[in-house]
Design a protein around this motif. Sequence first.
Motif, PDB file in Angstrom:
ATOM      1  N   ALA A   1       0.808  -1.219   0.000  1.00 12.98           N
ATOM      2  CA  ALA A   1       0.000   0.000   0.000  1.00 12.98           C
ATOM      3  C   ALA A   1       0.843   1.271   0.000  1.00 12.98           C
ATOM      4  CB  ALA A   1      -0.933   0.006   1.216  1.00 12.98           C
ATOM      5  N   GLY A   2       2.171   1.111  -0.007  1.00 11.68           N
ATOM      6  CA  GLY A   2       3.038   2.283  -0.085  1.00 11.68           C
ATOM      7  C   GLY A   2       3.497   2.833   1.248  1.00 11.68           C
ATOM      8  N   VAL A   3       3.314   2.097   2.326  1.00  7.98           N
ATOM      9  CA  VAL A   3       3.791   2.537   3.636  1.00  7.98           C
ATOM     10  C   VAL A   3       5.280   2.213   3.742  1.00  7.98           C
ATOM     11  CG1 VAL A   3       3.591   2.268   6.138  1.00  7.98           C
ATOM     12  CG2 VAL A   3       1.547   2.157   4.684  1.00  7.98           C
ATOM     13  N   ARG A   4       6.078   3.200   4.064  1.00  9.13           N
ATOM     14  CA  ARG A   4       7.508   2.972   4.276  1.00  9.13           C
ATOM     15  C   ARG A   4       7.806   3.000   5.765  1.00  9.13           C
ATOM     16  NH1 ARG A   4      12.656   5.190   0.984  1.00  9.13           N
ATOM     17  NH2 ARG A   4      12.009   3.350  -0.196  1.00  9.13           N
ATOM     18  N   ILE A   5       8.506   1.966   6.227  1.00  8.85           N
ATOM     19  CA  ILE A   5       8.896   1.823   7.632  1.00  8.85           C
ATOM     20  C   ILE A   5      10.414   1.819   7.696  1.00  8.85           C
ATOM     21  CG2 ILE A   5       8.773   0.339   9.671  1.00  8.85           C
ATOM     22  CD1 ILE A   5       6.273  -0.963   8.183  1.00  8.85           C
ATOM     23  N   ALA A   6      10.984   2.513   8.674  1.00  8.85           N
ATOM     24  CA  ALA A   6      12.419   2.482   8.930  1.00  8.85           C
ATOM     25  C   ALA A   6      12.643   1.923  10.325  1.00  8.85           C
ATOM     26  CB  ALA A   6      13.031   3.869   8.814  1.00  8.85           C
ATOM     27  N   THR A   7      13.457   0.877  10.426  1.00  9.05           N
ATOM     28  CA  THR A   7      13.707   0.231  11.714  1.00  9.05           C
ATOM     29  C   THR A   7      14.926   0.839  12.398  1.00  9.05           C
ATOM     30  OG1 THR A   7      15.150  -1.466  10.762  1.00  9.05           O
ATOM     31  CG2 THR A   7      12.779  -1.925  10.783  1.00  9.05           C
ATOM     32  N   ASP A   8      14.940   0.776  13.724  1.00  9.64           N
ATOM     33  CA  ASP A   8      16.045   1.323  14.526  1.00  9.64           C
ATOM     34  C   ASP A   8      16.517   2.659  13.945  1.00  9.64           C
ATOM     35  OD1 ASP A   8      15.935  -0.708  16.335  1.00  9.64           O
ATOM     36  OD2 ASP A   8      18.032  -1.259  16.190  1.00  9.64           O
ATOM     37  N   PHE A   9      15.580   3.566  13.835  1.00 12.78           N
ATOM     38  CA  PHE A   9      15.781   4.810  13.091  1.00 12.78           C
ATOM     39  C   PHE A   9      16.500   5.847  13.943  1.00 12.78           C
ATOM     40  CE2 PHE A   9      14.298   8.984  11.567  1.00 12.78           C
ATOM     41  CZ  PHE A   9      14.687   8.909  10.233  1.00 12.78           C
ATOM     42  N   SER A  10      17.659   6.315  13.449  1.00 12.02           N
ATOM     43  CA  SER A  10      18.417   7.363  14.138  1.00 12.02           C
ATOM     44  C   SER A  10      18.428   8.661  13.352  1.00 12.02           C
ATOM     45  CB  SER A  10      19.861   6.900  14.353  1.00 12.02           C
ATOM     46  OG  SER A  10      20.527   6.766  13.104  1.00 12.02           O
ATOM     47  N   GLY A  11      17.923   8.627  12.134  1.00 12.00           N
ATOM     48  CA  GLY A  11      17.969   9.785  11.259  1.00 12.00           C
ATOM     49  C   GLY A  11      19.154   9.779  10.322  1.00 12.00           C
ATOM     50  N   VAL A  12      20.122   8.927  10.584  1.00  7.51           N
ATOM     51  CA  VAL A  12      21.314   8.868   9.736  1.00  7.51           C
ATOM     52  C   VAL A  12      21.029   8.082   8.464  1.00  7.51           C
ATOM     53  CG1 VAL A  12      23.706   8.078   9.605  1.00  7.51           C
ATOM     54  CG2 VAL A  12      22.830   9.067  11.729  1.00  7.51           C
ATOM     55  N   TYR A  13      20.278   6.994   8.593  1.00  2.00           N
ATOM     56  CA  TYR A  13      19.969   6.132   7.460  1.00  2.00           C
ATOM     57  C   TYR A  13      18.459   6.100   7.221  1.00  2.00           C
ATOM     58  CZ  TYR A  13      24.618   4.369   8.693  1.00  2.00           C
ATOM     59  OH  TYR A  13      25.947   4.265   9.023  1.00  2.00           O
ATOM     60  N   GLY A  14      18.074   6.110   5.967  1.00  2.00           N
ATOM     61  CA  GLY A  14      16.678   5.891   5.604  1.00  2.00           C
ATOM     62  C   GLY A  14      15.739   7.039   5.862  1.00  2.00           C
ATOM     63  N   GLY A  15      16.272   8.248   6.008  1.00  2.00           N
ATOM     64  CA  GLY A  15      15.415   9.379   6.321  1.00  2.00           C
ATOM     65  C   GLY A  15      15.043  10.263   5.147  1.00  2.00           C
ATOM     66  N   ASN A  16      15.530   9.950   3.952  1.00  2.00           N
ATOM     67  CA  ASN A  16      15.271  10.800   2.795  1.00  2.00           C
ATOM     68  C   ASN A  16      14.782   9.935   1.633  1.00  2.00           C
ATOM     69  OD1 ASN A  16      15.175  12.995   1.077  1.00  2.00           O
ATOM     70  ND2 ASN A  16      17.362  12.918   0.582  1.00  2.00           N
ATOM     71  N   PRO A  17      13.479   9.964   1.337  1.00  2.00           N
ATOM     72  CA  PRO A  17      12.425  10.752   1.999  1.00  2.00           C
ATOM     73  C   PRO A  17      12.058  10.162   3.350  1.00  2.00           C
ATOM     74  CG  PRO A  17      11.462   9.307   0.371  1.00  2.00           C
ATOM     75  CD  PRO A  17      12.940   9.142   0.225  1.00  2.00           C
ATOM     76  N   PRO A  18      11.398  10.954   4.203  1.00  2.00           N
ATOM     77  CA  PRO A  18      11.047  10.445   5.525  1.00  2.00           C
ATOM     78  C   PRO A  18      10.094   9.256   5.442  1.00  2.00           C
ATOM     79  CG  PRO A  18      10.804  12.831   5.427  1.00  2.00           C
ATOM     80  CD  PRO A  18      10.985  12.353   4.013  1.00  2.00           C
ATOM     81  N   PRO A  19      10.302   8.242   6.257  1.00  2.00           N
ATOM     82  CA  PRO A  19       9.343   7.136   6.296  1.00  2.00           C
ATOM     83  C   PRO A  19       8.048   7.571   6.970  1.00  2.00           C
ATOM     84  CG  PRO A  19      10.922   6.907   8.065  1.00  2.00           C
ATOM     85  CD  PRO A  19      11.365   8.092   7.257  1.00  2.00           C
ATOM     86  N   ARG A  20       6.985   6.820   6.758  1.00  2.00           N
ATOM     87  CA  ARG A  20       5.748   7.105   7.483  1.00  2.00           C
ATOM     88  C   ARG A  20       5.813   6.567   8.908  1.00  2.00           C
ATOM     89  NH1 ARG A  20       0.236   5.629   4.723  1.00  2.00           N
ATOM     90  NH2 ARG A  20      -0.457   6.584   6.667  1.00  2.00           N
ATOM     91  N   VAL A  21       6.610   5.500   9.095  1.00  4.87           N
ATOM     92  CA  VAL A  21       6.747   4.874  10.410  1.00  4.87           C
ATOM     93  C   VAL A  21       8.230   4.723  10.724  1.00  4.87           C
ATOM     94  CG1 VAL A  21       6.214   2.868  11.852  1.00  4.87           C
ATOM     95  CG2 VAL A  21       4.618   3.566  10.041  1.00  4.87           C
ATOM     96  N   ALA A  22       8.620   5.080  11.941  1.00  8.66           N
ATOM     97  CA  ALA A  22       9.979   4.859  12.411  1.00  8.66           C
ATOM     98  C   ALA A  22       9.924   4.115  13.741  1.00  8.66           C
ATOM     99  CB  ALA A  22      10.719   6.182  12.581  1.00  8.66           C
ATOM    100  N   THR A  23      10.603   2.986  13.798  1.00  8.84           N
ATOM    101  CA  THR A  23      10.745   2.285  15.079  1.00  8.84           C
ATOM    102  C   THR A  23      12.142   2.557  15.616  1.00  8.84           C
ATOM    103  OG1 THR A  23      11.541   0.205  14.103  1.00  8.84           O
ATOM    104  CG2 THR A  23       9.146   0.495  14.328  1.00  8.84           C
ATOM    105  N   MET A  24      12.272   2.561  16.943  1.00  2.00           N
ATOM    106  CA  MET A  24      13.543   2.926  17.576  1.00  2.00           C
ATOM    107  C   MET A  24      13.828   2.032  18.770  1.00  2.00           C
ATOM    108  SD  MET A  24      13.267   7.078  17.731  1.00  2.00           S
ATOM    109  CE  MET A  24      12.798   8.053  16.300  1.00  2.00           C
ATOM    110  N   ASN A  25      15.130   1.940  19.085  1.00  2.00           N
ATOM    111  CA  ASN A  25      15.580   1.341  20.334  1.00  2.00           C
ATOM    112  C   ASN A  25      16.669   2.210  20.923  1.00  2.00           C
ATOM    113  OD1 ASN A  25      14.156  -1.178  21.035  1.00  2.00           O
ATOM    114  ND2 ASN A  25      14.736  -1.765  18.956  1.00  2.00           N
ATOM    115  N   LYS A  26      16.819   2.197  22.233  1.00  3.00           N
ATOM    116  CA  LYS A  26      17.634   3.227  22.875  1.00  3.00           C
ATOM    117  C   LYS A  26      18.964   2.745  23.433  1.00  3.00           C
ATOM    118  CE  LYS A  26      16.150   3.098  27.693  1.00  3.00           C
ATOM    119  NZ  LYS A  26      15.831   3.939  28.842  1.00  3.00           N
ATOM    120  N   ALA A  27      19.402   1.534  23.092  1.00  2.83           N
ATOM    121  CA  ALA A  27      20.660   1.052  23.652  1.00  2.83           C
ATOM    122  C   ALA A  27      21.801   2.030  23.364  1.00  2.83           C
ATOM    123  CB  ALA A  27      20.978  -0.329  23.096  1.00  2.83           C
TER     124      ALA A  27
END
Length: 269
Positions: free
Chosen positions: A73-99
């Motif tokens: 359906a065109g939803v883009r998800i970025a995993t373990d998102f820090s903004g360094v990778y996969g941010g251009n264009p911005p994903p609709r969903v970003a998952t993160m972990n804080k280690a």
Amino acid sequence: MPLRLIAALCWLLFAPAVAWAQDDARPPSKCMAIARALPKVTYANFTPIAGAEDGEVVITYAGHSTYLIDTPAGVRIATDFSGVYGGNPPPRVATMNKAHRTHYTDTPDPAIEHVLRGWNPQGGPVRHAAVVDDVYIRNVTTDIRDWDGNLERDGNSIFIFEVADLCIGHLGHLHTRLSDAQFGAIGRLDILMVPIDGGLTQSLGSMSEITARLQSSIVLPMHRHATPMAQFLGMMGDAFAVDYRDSRSLTVSLRSLPSRPTIVVLDGV
């Protein structure tokens, strides 16, 4: 009857009802295994069946622990998102972990509609059950350790993405072995994203045991750092085929899953 076949039949018959019974506020999970009833089971691979969803998912290795998942359906998800990778264009969903700061950002792009943190800033476990168009996103929390070795409960999340009848799991910055209850909460994973750094998360031996137990059809290594790929592949043994790709992207559907568990090494990993 083999135990794996029994598990597969039980999942097909009872998984939706079990998912509702656990939490009526959540959508039913197609990936939830009946592992609480059979806690020692090794999950079976599920082969495509007639009438299954034909949609294709594109998975792209962006860098470090960030994979991009593009749904039918065109939803883009970025995993373990820090903004360094996969941010251009911005994903609709970003998952993160804080280690570490390489797995999250405190200042995500405002254009990202859904920012799902794998920890609860107020303490205690965080629970996600997000439906974004054609993808259902849920999480299973795990513990993490700080640089001094102190344990923080529920500081990491394994995120599971259910889309196009596929079950895709990202282990995040996994510091601890998984319990039977956690394996049960994860359920079936057709595609597994696993860190193979050799010790920043867990040893390769421990990660290979987790990977072998989940028995995903496709395994996508990540978070490799300087670990020789051959070291991880050797620990996985002959039960897993190996497929090196010269592209950073993989297009997959339920029907195209390999019949033999396969470690797919995308370009850049």
